[in-house]
Design a protein around this motif. Structure first.
Motif, PDB file in Angstrom:
ATOM      1  N   ARG A 252      24.740  65.482 -99.520  1.00  0.00           N
ATOM      2  CA  ARG A 252      24.400  66.689 -98.765  1.00  0.00           C
ATOM      3  C   ARG A 252      22.929  66.725 -98.360  1.00  0.00           C
ATOM      4  NH1 ARG A 252      22.123  71.040-101.525  1.00  0.00           N
ATOM      5  NH2 ARG A 252      23.083  72.385 -99.976  1.00  0.00           N
ATOM      6  N   PHE A 253      22.056  65.950 -99.025  1.00  0.00           N
ATOM      7  CA  PHE A 253      20.641  65.910 -98.679  1.00  0.00           C
ATOM      8  C   PHE A 253      20.264  64.664 -97.868  1.00  0.00           C
ATOM      9  CE2 PHE A 253      19.855  68.617-102.659  1.00  0.00           C
ATOM     10  CZ  PHE A 253      19.943  69.780-101.925  1.00  0.00           C
ATOM     11  N   THR A 254      21.252  63.883 -97.456  1.00  0.00           N
ATOM     12  CA  THR A 254      20.960  62.716 -96.630  1.00  0.00           C
ATOM     13  C   THR A 254      20.510  63.163 -95.237  1.00  0.00           C
ATOM     14  OG1 THR A 254      22.547  61.344 -97.822  1.00  0.00           O
ATOM     15  CG2 THR A 254      21.946  60.636 -95.606  1.00  0.00           C
ATOM     16  N   GLU A 255      19.428  62.567 -94.751  1.00  0.00           N
ATOM     17  CA  GLU A 255      18.828  62.987 -93.489  1.00  0.00           C
ATOM     18  C   GLU A 255      19.310  62.120 -92.331  1.00  0.00           C
ATOM     19  OE1 GLU A 255      14.636  62.884 -93.945  1.00  0.00           O
ATOM     20  OE2 GLU A 255      14.621  64.177 -95.720  1.00  0.00           O
ATOM     21  N   ILE A 256      19.438  62.744 -91.179  1.00  0.00           N
ATOM     22  CA  ILE A 256      19.771  62.029 -89.947  1.00  0.00           C
ATOM     23  C   ILE A 256      18.485  61.432 -89.379  1.00  0.00           C
ATOM     24  CG2 ILE A 256      20.710  62.245 -87.623  1.00  0.00           C
ATOM     25  CD1 ILE A 256      22.318  64.619 -88.578  1.00  0.00           C
ATOM     26  N   PRO A 257      18.450  60.133 -89.074  1.00  0.00           N
ATOM     27  CA  PRO A 257      17.239  59.545 -88.484  1.00  0.00           C
ATOM     28  C   PRO A 257      16.832  60.290 -87.214  1.00  0.00           C
ATOM     29  CG  PRO A 257      18.779  57.821 -89.148  1.00  0.00           C
ATOM     30  CD  PRO A 257      19.501  59.127 -89.311  1.00  0.00           C
ATOM     31  N   GLU A 258      15.541  60.498 -87.074  1.00  0.00           N
ATOM     32  CA  GLU A 258      15.051  61.310 -85.952  1.00  0.00           C
ATOM     33  C   GLU A 258      15.320  60.659 -84.601  1.00  0.00           C
ATOM     34  OE1 GLU A 258      11.116  62.759 -86.197  1.00  0.00           O
ATOM     35  OE2 GLU A 258      11.477  63.966 -88.012  1.00  0.00           O
ATOM     36  N   ASP A 259      15.338  59.326 -84.545  1.00  0.00           N
ATOM     37  CA  ASP A 259      15.582  58.700 -83.247  1.00  0.00           C
ATOM     38  C   ASP A 259      16.999  58.962 -82.755  1.00  0.00           C
ATOM     39  OD1 ASP A 259      16.529  57.097 -85.366  1.00  0.00           O
ATOM     40  OD2 ASP A 259      16.594  55.344 -84.065  1.00  0.00           O
ATOM     41  N   LEU A 260      17.925  59.269 -83.682  1.00  0.00           N
ATOM     42  CA  LEU A 260      19.270  59.645 -83.257  1.00  0.00           C
ATOM     43  C   LEU A 260      19.320  61.077 -82.749  1.00  0.00           C
ATOM     44  CD1 LEU A 260      21.481  58.068 -86.078  1.00  0.00           C
ATOM     45  CD2 LEU A 260      20.914  57.129 -83.837  1.00  0.00           C
TER      46      LEU A 260
ATOM     47  N   THR B  42      28.240  65.318 -75.114  1.00  0.00           N
ATOM     48  CA  THR B  42      28.551  64.929 -76.489  1.00  0.00           C
ATOM     49  C   THR B  42      27.365  65.193 -77.415  1.00  0.00           C
ATOM     50  OG1 THR B  42      30.118  63.245 -75.749  1.00  0.00           O
ATOM     51  CG2 THR B  42      29.224  63.006 -77.971  1.00  0.00           C
ATOM     52  N   VAL B  43      26.166  64.805 -76.990  1.00  0.00           N
ATOM     53  CA  VAL B  43      24.970  65.057 -77.810  1.00  0.00           C
ATOM     54  C   VAL B  43      24.729  66.553 -77.961  1.00  0.00           C
ATOM     55  CG1 VAL B  43      22.461  64.817 -77.862  1.00  0.00           C
ATOM     56  CG2 VAL B  43      23.883  62.858 -77.265  1.00  0.00           C
ATOM     57  N   LEU B  44      24.870  67.285 -76.879  1.00  0.00           N
ATOM     58  CA  LEU B  44      24.633  68.729 -76.942  1.00  0.00           C
ATOM     59  C   LEU B  44      25.619  69.406 -77.887  1.00  0.00           C
ATOM     60  CD1 LEU B  44      24.015  69.368 -73.148  1.00  0.00           C
ATOM     61  CD2 LEU B  44      22.301  69.257 -74.957  1.00  0.00           C
ATOM     62  N   ARG B  45      26.836  68.963 -77.876  1.00  0.00           N
ATOM     63  CA  ARG B  45      27.835  69.549 -78.771  1.00  0.00           C
ATOM     64  C   ARG B  45      27.553  69.197 -80.232  1.00  0.00           C
ATOM     65  NH1 ARG B  45      34.349  68.638 -78.442  1.00  0.00           N
ATOM     66  NH2 ARG B  45      34.978  70.561 -79.464  1.00  0.00           N
ATOM     67  N   LEU B  46      27.084  67.958 -80.483  1.00  0.00           N
ATOM     68  CA  LEU B  46      26.712  67.568 -81.839  1.00  0.00           C
ATOM     69  C   LEU B  46      25.517  68.383 -82.338  1.00  0.00           C
ATOM     70  CD1 LEU B  46      27.111  63.682 -81.624  1.00  0.00           C
ATOM     71  CD2 LEU B  46      28.556  65.282 -82.896  1.00  0.00           C
TER      72      LEU B  46
ATOM     73  N   LEU C  48      24.941  56.657 -80.134  1.00  0.00           N
ATOM     74  CA  LEU C  48      25.760  57.857 -80.001  1.00  0.00           C
ATOM     75  C   LEU C  48      26.910  57.847 -81.010  1.00  0.00           C
ATOM     76  CD1 LEU C  48      26.003  60.446 -78.338  1.00  0.00           C
ATOM     77  CD2 LEU C  48      27.497  59.206 -76.756  1.00  0.00           C
ATOM     78  N   GLN C  49      27.518  56.699 -81.203  1.00  0.00           N
ATOM     79  CA  GLN C  49      28.584  56.584 -82.199  1.00  0.00           C
ATOM     80  C   GLN C  49      28.042  56.796 -83.606  1.00  0.00           C
ATOM     81  OE1 GLN C  49      30.491  52.798 -81.639  1.00  0.00           O
ATOM     82  NE2 GLN C  49      31.426  53.382 -79.685  1.00  0.00           N
ATOM     83  N   LYS C  50      26.856  56.294 -83.867  1.00  0.00           N
ATOM     84  CA  LYS C  50      26.258  56.463 -85.191  1.00  0.00           C
ATOM     85  C   LYS C  50      25.931  57.924 -85.466  1.00  0.00           C
ATOM     86  CE  LYS C  50      22.604  54.467 -88.108  1.00  0.00           C
ATOM     87  NZ  LYS C  50      21.475  53.499 -88.134  1.00  0.00           N
ATOM     88  N   LEU C  51      25.408  58.638 -84.463  1.00  0.00           N
ATOM     89  CA  LEU C  51      25.130  60.058 -84.620  1.00  0.00           C
ATOM     90  C   LEU C  51      26.426  60.830 -84.860  1.00  0.00           C
ATOM     91  CD1 LEU C  51      23.220  62.492 -84.532  1.00  0.00           C
ATOM     92  CD2 LEU C  51      23.481  62.497 -82.038  1.00  0.00           C
ATOM     93  N   PHE C  52      27.485  60.493 -84.128  1.00  0.00           N
ATOM     94  CA  PHE C  52      28.763  61.165 -84.331  1.00  0.00           C
ATOM     95  C   PHE C  52      29.287  60.921 -85.741  1.00  0.00           C
ATOM     96  CE2 PHE C  52      33.416  60.848 -84.329  1.00  0.00           C
ATOM     97  CZ  PHE C  52      33.747  62.142 -83.964  1.00  0.00           C
TER      98      PHE C  52
END
Length: 355
Positions: free
Chosen positions: A237-245, A294-298, A255-259
């Motif tokens: 739950r504390f894992t961070e999403i890389p900022e470049d994504l 897709t990005v906006l919805r994520l 995009l697949q990795k962010l999803f």
């Protein structure tokens, strides 16, 4: 004694004077010299590095949970960069989380809402969540952590540890409008009821992107994730999403990795300020005629817009509203509908929170 003649540049010599050409210097073996210099500059591996087998180095790497260990020396970097080592490293980081939550989520709750079989307050119990979020975050930021590698690791972990555990795939967005390109839709991981991770991932990914293939957005799309905070638990739950994504720009792989990360339960961290997601919002609509829905919805599912200051959210809304009249033509009907949908994404969370 006859004086030694000195050649002066630009001065003419006598007719009887012979032209003296100096002999060329003896050529140096530059390649050999350069090799010696390179070997002298190259850091030498210590005796313990030379004598320690790869199996021991791998376990030191996994137990230390330090992604900088392969950068300590060229030999360590070469030994710890093999494909099998990287897969086992990813499993060492994410396997504990999968072990806790695999098969704990299914459709046995209210209609349309997944049920998480756990105890009260599970989402706040970081100690029992499984895995080290810092180690997971560092690995996700590495360039070699691609979606293909992640899905291969999930299949490998299921074969080893979850062959007889219950599992139910949660398909939240229906079926893709267009057939997916992945051909192994019926391939299992050696178990009759669990398919390969790619079967589930590409089905959900293309179904999620149905929003880009619609021509009518007047009714909007079902925001089924608004009703619950988590649908999958595949990261801490504390894992961070890389900022470049989050900021982009995005190719198909990023995009697949962010999803996958959003689907896996990753959320924005405390130090990822609203400026980060605002930059991502601007990059998603940088192409006026092809906004990345897709990005906006994520970003909407991450509650990114809710973290913006009110004046920033209103300013972006008015910017979108200003270009809407130029798009409301017969040729741009679908594009106008997309921008209406984007405005809906910006204000929807505000209206829900205030109601």
């Amino acid at each position: 004694m006859e004086l030694t003649r000195i050649k002066v540049r630009g001065k003419k010599r006598d007719r009887n004077e012979q032209l003296v050409v100096p002999s060329p210097p003896k050529p140096l073996n530059r390649d050999r010299h350069q090799r010696k210099q390179a070997m002298a500059r190259r850091p030498q591996a210590s005796n313990i590095e030379k004598s320690m087998p790869l199996e021991v180095l791998e376990r030191i790497f996994w137990f230390s949970e330090n992604v900088n260990l392969p950068r300590a020396s060229p030999r360590l970097g070469r030994l710890l960069s093999g494909a099998s080592t990287l897969r086992e490293t990813f499993l060492a980081a994410f396997g504990p989380t999968w072990d806790v939550w695999f098969g704990c989520i299914d459709w046995q709750g209210p209609p349309g809402v997944p049920k998480i079989h756990s105890y009260v307050g599970w989402d706040q119990d970081a100690d029992r969540f499984g895995g080290n979020p810092a180690f997971q975050t560092d690995l996700l930021a590495c360039s070699w952590t691609t979606v293909d590698m992640i899905l291969d690791c999930w299949d490998l972990w299921v074969r080893r540890h979850a062959r007889h555990r219950p599992f139910e795939h949660l398909s939240l967005w229906g079926k893709p409008i267009e057939p997916i390109s992945y051909t192994g839709s019926g391939v299992t991981v050696g178990i009759s009821h669990i398919k390969e991770a790619r079967c589930y991932f590409y089905h959900d990914y293309h179904a999620f992107r149905n929003v880009e293939k619609q021509n009518d957005y007047a009714g909007g799309l079902p925001f089924r994730l608004d009703n619950f905070a988590r649908s999958w638990v595949q990261v801490h739950r504390f894992t961070e999403i890389p900022e470049d994504l989050l900021t982009g720009p995005w190719d198909e792989g990023s995009l697949q990795k962010l999803f996958w990360l959003v689907q896996a339960g990753a959320r924005l961290s405390a130090h990822q300020t609203w400026e980060v997601t605002l930059e991502g919002f601007h990059n998603a609509i940088s192409d006026k005629y092809a906004p990345n829905l897709t990005v906006l919805r994520l970003l909407r599912f991450l509650d990114a817009f809710m973290k913006w200051p009110k004046h920033v959210r209103l300013e972006e809304f008015h910017k979108l509203d200003a270009i809407m009249p130029s798009l409301k033509t017969n040729d741009n009907t679908a594009l106008h509908a997309k921008y209406t949908y984007i405005e809906h994404l910006l204000i929807r969370g505000v209206l829900l929170r205030s109601s």
